[in-house]
Motif scaffolding. Structure first.
Motif, PDB file in Angstrom:
ATOM      1  N   CYS A  69       0.831  -1.209   0.000  1.00 47.34           N
ATOM      2  CA  CYS A  69       0.000   0.000   0.000  1.00 47.34           C
ATOM      3  C   CYS A  69       0.864   1.256   0.000  1.00 47.34           C
ATOM      4  O   CYS A  69       0.604   2.205  -0.751  1.00 47.34           O
ATOM      5  N   LYS A  70       1.910   1.265   0.828  1.00 43.48           N
ATOM      6  CA  LYS A  70       2.792   2.432   0.915  1.00 43.48           C
ATOM      7  C   LYS A  70       3.452   2.718  -0.433  1.00 43.48           C
ATOM      8  O   LYS A  70       3.519   3.880  -0.869  1.00 43.48           O
ATOM      9  N   ASN A  71       3.903   1.694  -1.113  1.00 40.45           N
ATOM     10  CA  ASN A  71       4.594   1.905  -2.385  1.00 40.45           C
ATOM     11  C   ASN A  71       3.630   2.230  -3.530  1.00 40.45           C
ATOM     12  O   ASN A  71       4.007   2.924  -4.480  1.00 40.45           O
ATOM     13  N   TYR A  72       2.406   1.728  -3.431  1.00 37.82           N
ATOM     14  CA  TYR A  72       1.409   2.160  -4.422  1.00 37.82           C
ATOM     15  C   TYR A  72       1.170   3.667  -4.299  1.00 37.82           C
ATOM     16  O   TYR A  72       1.061   4.380  -5.309  1.00 37.82           O
ATOM     17  N   ILE A  73       1.090   4.135  -3.058  1.00 39.29           N
ATOM     18  CA  ILE A  73       0.870   5.570  -2.844  1.00 39.29           C
ATOM     19  C   ILE A  73       2.071   6.377  -3.309  1.00 39.29           C
ATOM     20  O   ILE A  73       1.930   7.410  -3.996  1.00 39.29           O
ATOM     21  N   LEU A  74       3.265   5.906  -2.944  1.00 32.50           N
ATOM     22  CA  LEU A  74       4.479   6.621  -3.349  1.00 32.50           C
ATOM     23  C   LEU A  74       4.627   6.670  -4.865  1.00 32.50           C
ATOM     24  O   LEU A  74       5.066   7.683  -5.420  1.00 32.50           O
ATOM     25  N   ASN A  75       4.263   5.582  -5.542  1.00 33.97           N
ATOM     26  CA  ASN A  75       4.368   5.563  -7.006  1.00 33.97           C
ATOM     27  C   ASN A  75       3.349   6.489  -7.670  1.00 33.97           C
ATOM     28  O   ASN A  75       3.478   6.799  -8.855  1.00 33.97           O
ATOM     29  N   GLY A  76       2.370   6.918  -6.897  1.00 33.99           N
ATOM     30  CA  GLY A  76       1.401   7.869  -7.416  1.00 33.99           C
ATOM     31  C   GLY A  76       1.796   9.311  -7.209  1.00 33.99           C
ATOM     32  O   GLY A  76       1.028  10.218  -7.537  1.00 33.99           O
ATOM     33  N   LEU A  77       2.996   9.545  -6.653  1.00 33.37           N
ATOM     34  CA  LEU A  77       3.498  10.894  -6.403  1.00 33.37           C
ATOM     35  C   LEU A  77       4.558  11.264  -7.430  1.00 33.37           C
ATOM     36  O   LEU A  77       5.185  10.410  -8.043  1.00 33.37           O
ATOM     37  N   SER A  78       4.758  12.555  -7.598  1.00 34.48           N
ATOM     38  CA  SER A  78       5.853  13.023  -8.450  1.00 34.48           C
ATOM     39  C   SER A  78       7.184  12.670  -7.798  1.00 34.48           C
ATOM     40  O   SER A  78       7.249  12.322  -6.616  1.00 34.48           O
ATOM     41  N   ASP A  79       8.276  12.770  -8.541  1.00 30.38           N
ATOM     42  CA  ASP A  79       9.597  12.384  -8.016  1.00 30.38           C
ATOM     43  C   ASP A  79       9.984  13.214  -6.798  1.00 30.38           C
ATOM     44  O   ASP A  79      10.535  12.689  -5.823  1.00 30.38           O
ATOM     45  N   ASN A  80       9.695  14.502  -6.844  1.00 35.54           N
ATOM     46  CA  ASN A  80      10.054  15.352  -5.704  1.00 35.54           C
ATOM     47  C   ASN A  80       9.271  14.971  -4.459  1.00 35.54           C
ATOM     48  O   ASN A  80       9.844  14.873  -3.351  1.00 35.54           O
ATOM     49  N   LEU A  81       7.988  14.730  -4.598  1.00 34.56           N
ATOM     50  CA  LEU A  81       7.162  14.328  -3.461  1.00 34.56           C
ATOM     51  C   LEU A  81       7.517  12.916  -3.003  1.00 34.56           C
ATOM     52  O   LEU A  81       7.458  12.608  -1.802  1.00 34.56           O
ATOM     53  N   TYR A  82       7.877  12.070  -3.931  1.00 37.46           N
ATOM     54  CA  TYR A  82       8.300  10.700  -3.584  1.00 37.46           C
ATOM     55  C   TYR A  82       9.498  10.755  -2.637  1.00 37.46           C
ATOM     56  O   TYR A  82       9.534  10.081  -1.597  1.00 37.46           O
ATOM     57  N   ASP A  83      10.503  11.536  -2.988  1.00 38.14           N
ATOM     58  CA  ASP A  83      11.704  11.626  -2.154  1.00 38.14           C
ATOM     59  C   ASP A  83      11.381  12.214  -0.783  1.00 38.14           C
ATOM     60  O   ASP A  83      11.979  11.821   0.232  1.00 38.14           O
ATOM     61  N   TYR A  84      10.427  13.135  -0.744  1.00 33.15           N
ATOM     62  CA  TYR A  84      10.113  13.798   0.524  1.00 33.15           C
ATOM     63  C   TYR A  84       9.350  12.879   1.479  1.00 33.15           C
ATOM     64  O   TYR A  84       9.625  12.841   2.680  1.00 33.15           O
ATOM     65  N   TYR A  85       8.381  12.119   0.945  1.00 34.72           N
ATOM     66  CA  TYR A  85       7.504  11.308   1.802  1.00 34.72           C
ATOM     67  C   TYR A  85       7.962   9.848   1.921  1.00 34.72           C
ATOM     68  O   TYR A  85       7.325   9.058   2.607  1.00 34.72           O
ATOM     69  N   ASN A  86       9.040   9.512   1.297  1.00 33.34           N
ATOM     70  CA  ASN A  86       9.520   8.129   1.349  1.00 33.34           C
ATOM     71  C   ASN A  86       9.978   7.721   2.746  1.00 33.34           C
ATOM     72  O   ASN A  86      10.081   6.526   3.055  1.00 33.34           O
ATOM     73  N   LEU A  87      10.252   8.687   3.607  1.00 30.56           N
ATOM     74  CA  LEU A  87      10.771   8.388   4.945  1.00 30.56           C
ATOM     75  C   LEU A  87       9.683   7.971   5.933  1.00 30.56           C
ATOM     76  O   LEU A  87       9.997   7.543   7.051  1.00 30.56           O
ATOM     77  N   GLU A  88       8.426   8.098   5.540  1.00 32.46           N
ATOM     78  CA  GLU A  88       7.345   7.695   6.445  1.00 32.46           C
ATOM     79  C   GLU A  88       7.398   6.182   6.680  1.00 32.46           C
ATOM     80  O   GLU A  88       7.708   5.412   5.765  1.00 32.46           O
ATOM     81  N   ASN A  89       7.075   5.761   7.922  1.00 33.13           N
ATOM     82  CA  ASN A  89       7.236   4.348   8.292  1.00 33.13           C
ATOM     83  C   ASN A  89       6.161   3.450   7.686  1.00 33.13           C
ATOM     84  O   ASN A  89       6.461   2.358   7.200  1.00 33.13           O
ATOM     85  N   THR A  90       4.931   3.856   7.739  1.00 32.49           N
ATOM     86  CA  THR A  90       3.837   3.010   7.269  1.00 32.49           C
ATOM     87  C   THR A  90       2.996   3.753   6.243  1.00 32.49           C
ATOM     88  O   THR A  90       3.124   4.976   6.068  1.00 32.49           O
ATOM     89  N   ALA A  91       2.103   2.980   5.582  1.00 33.73           N
ATOM     90  CA  ALA A  91       1.215   3.571   4.591  1.00 33.73           C
ATOM     91  C   ALA A  91       0.279   4.579   5.239  1.00 33.73           C
ATOM     92  O   ALA A  91      -0.008   5.637   4.662  1.00 33.73           O
ATOM     93  N   LYS A  92      -0.171   4.260   6.462  1.00 32.82           N
ATOM     94  CA  LYS A  92      -1.078   5.191   7.154  1.00 32.82           C
ATOM     95  C   LYS A  92      -0.364   6.479   7.521  1.00 32.82           C
ATOM     96  O   LYS A  92      -0.938   7.570   7.406  1.00 32.82           O
ATOM     97  N   ASP A  93       0.872   6.387   7.970  1.00 31.10           N
ATOM     98  CA  ASP A  93       1.637   7.597   8.278  1.00 31.10           C
ATOM     99  C   ASP A  93       1.797   8.465   7.022  1.00 31.10           C
ATOM    100  O   ASP A  93       1.676   9.697   7.078  1.00 31.10           O
ATOM    101  N   LEU A  94       2.090   7.815   5.931  1.00 34.55           N
ATOM    102  CA  LEU A  94       2.238   8.538   4.660  1.00 34.55           C
ATOM    103  C   LEU A  94       0.915   9.190   4.265  1.00 34.55           C
ATOM    104  O   LEU A  94       0.879  10.369   3.875  1.00 34.55           O
TER     105      LEU A  94
END
Length: 346
Positions: A69-94
């Motif tokens: 779930c976390k990576n599905y959400i991250l893959n739906g973000l732009s590259d800049n947002l991906y790098d910024y929110y990749n540090l979140e621990n869980t999908a819910k935190d993200l």
């Protein structure tokens, strides 16, 4: 391949509410949305040894689902947002971090949508129907944010924002006592706009026709006849003026040039006979015993000799032009002028 069609657009910081709804649907299709609402399982303190296998299996399943779930959400973000929110621990935190930032920003966008709706003004250089749809889209944005807009209020706003050239049509709609729907209003605008386009085309065609250069030409070919048989023969005059020889030119055709009040005719003749001395530019008394044969078969003396009509071989016929069919005809008096000035060849 069919699941990929459900993947939302890549979020770059705008239209978060739309992206959020699309992403929730996509996560549900992938069967991983549960980790956003169900917390990670915890093994109870009083769990027996036989239950540990079950709880460990539940935790492992949740971790795998959360990872997906976390990576599905991250893959739906732009590259800049991906790098910024990749540090979140869980999908819910993200998910919570994204909502905290962009839901708050879109609360301000709601006020901006209201401002755009109030300031919107239609112009004459764009389709009124298209501009009406644009105004409706802004209204739907406001409604989707939880603000109610009455349909009759939306109709009144659209009418009020019609372009200046639609003033009469706007007033006619305002004076309607019976209420009508948005769909009915859009239909009326479409019909009115098509009618205006047709009227403009007709005006352009009419203007083009009026400005087109008029080219009219007519040919007069007098039927040949003997002078003694002419019904329009003027009364014989006792004397006639002649240029050197008793030869009369006969007009065979003339051309009408548009833009003149009458016809100026170039006879092309080199010798003329005329009873009016004023028609000659130069004139001298005849000293020789010259005679000219007239139409009634008798002769008369030549009073004088001159060169050219007062208009250098040109004289004007009185011609009336039919304004409807562009045809031309000679006045009856013009026939007398013809005979008076040119006489007949015997």
């Amino acid at each position: 391949m069919s699941n990929d069609l459900n993947k939302p657009f890549r979020f770059e910081g705008a239209h978060f509410k739309r992206w959020k709804q699309k992403m929730q649907f996509f996560l549900t299709v992938k069967k991983v949305h549960s980790v956003l609402t169900v917390p990670r399982p915890v093994i109870p303190d009083n769990a027996e040894q036989d239950d540990l296998v079950y709880w460990n299996s539940e935790i492992e399943t949740w971790n795998e689902t959360d990872f997906m779930c976390k990576n599905y959400i991250l893959n739906g973000l732009s590259d800049n947002l991906y790098d910024y929110y990749n540090l979140e621990n869980t999908a819910k935190d993200l998910w919570d971090a994204l909502q905290k930032k962009y839901d708050t920003e879109e609360a301000g966008a709601k006020k901006y949508a209201v401002s755009r709706y109030l300031k919107f003004q239609m112009t004459d250089d764009k389709s009124v129907e298209v501009q009406s749809h644009e105004l409706q889209k802004i209204a739907h944005e406001i409604i989707s944010e939880g603000m109610a807009l009455d349909e009759q209020f939306q109709i009144a706003v659209i009418i009020d924002k019609l372009p200046p050239s639609w003033k009469d049509f706007k007033n006619s709609l305002r004076h309607k006592t019976k209420e009508f729907s948005l769909e009915s209003l859009i239909t009326r605008l479409r019909i009115e706009e098509e009618s205006r386009k047709q009227d403009q085309k007709e005006e352009v065609l009419q203007l083009s026709a009026n400005n087109a250069p008029k080219r009219s030409a007519a040919v007069l070919k007098p039927a040949g006849h003997m002078a003694r048989k002419c019904r329009n023969m003027p009364n014989p005059v006792p004397q006639a003026s002649m240029i050197e020889e008793p030869l009369v030119a006969m007009i065979t055709e003339i051309n009408l040039i548009g833009g003149s009040e009458g016809w100026w005719v170039d006879t092309g003749a080199t010798r003329h006979v005329c009873y009016d001395r004023r028609m000659f530019k130069t004139y001298s008394e005849n000293t020789d015993d010259k005679k000219v044969l007239l139409g009634d078969s008798h002769s008369t003396n030549v009073a004088g000799i001159g060169k050219g009509y007062a208009t250098d071989g040109m004289f004007k016929l009185n011609v009336e032009i039919n304004k409807i069919s562009d045809s031309a005809y000679m006045l009856s008096s013009s026939v007398n002028i013809w005979h008076a000035r040119l006489c007949h060849s015997g």
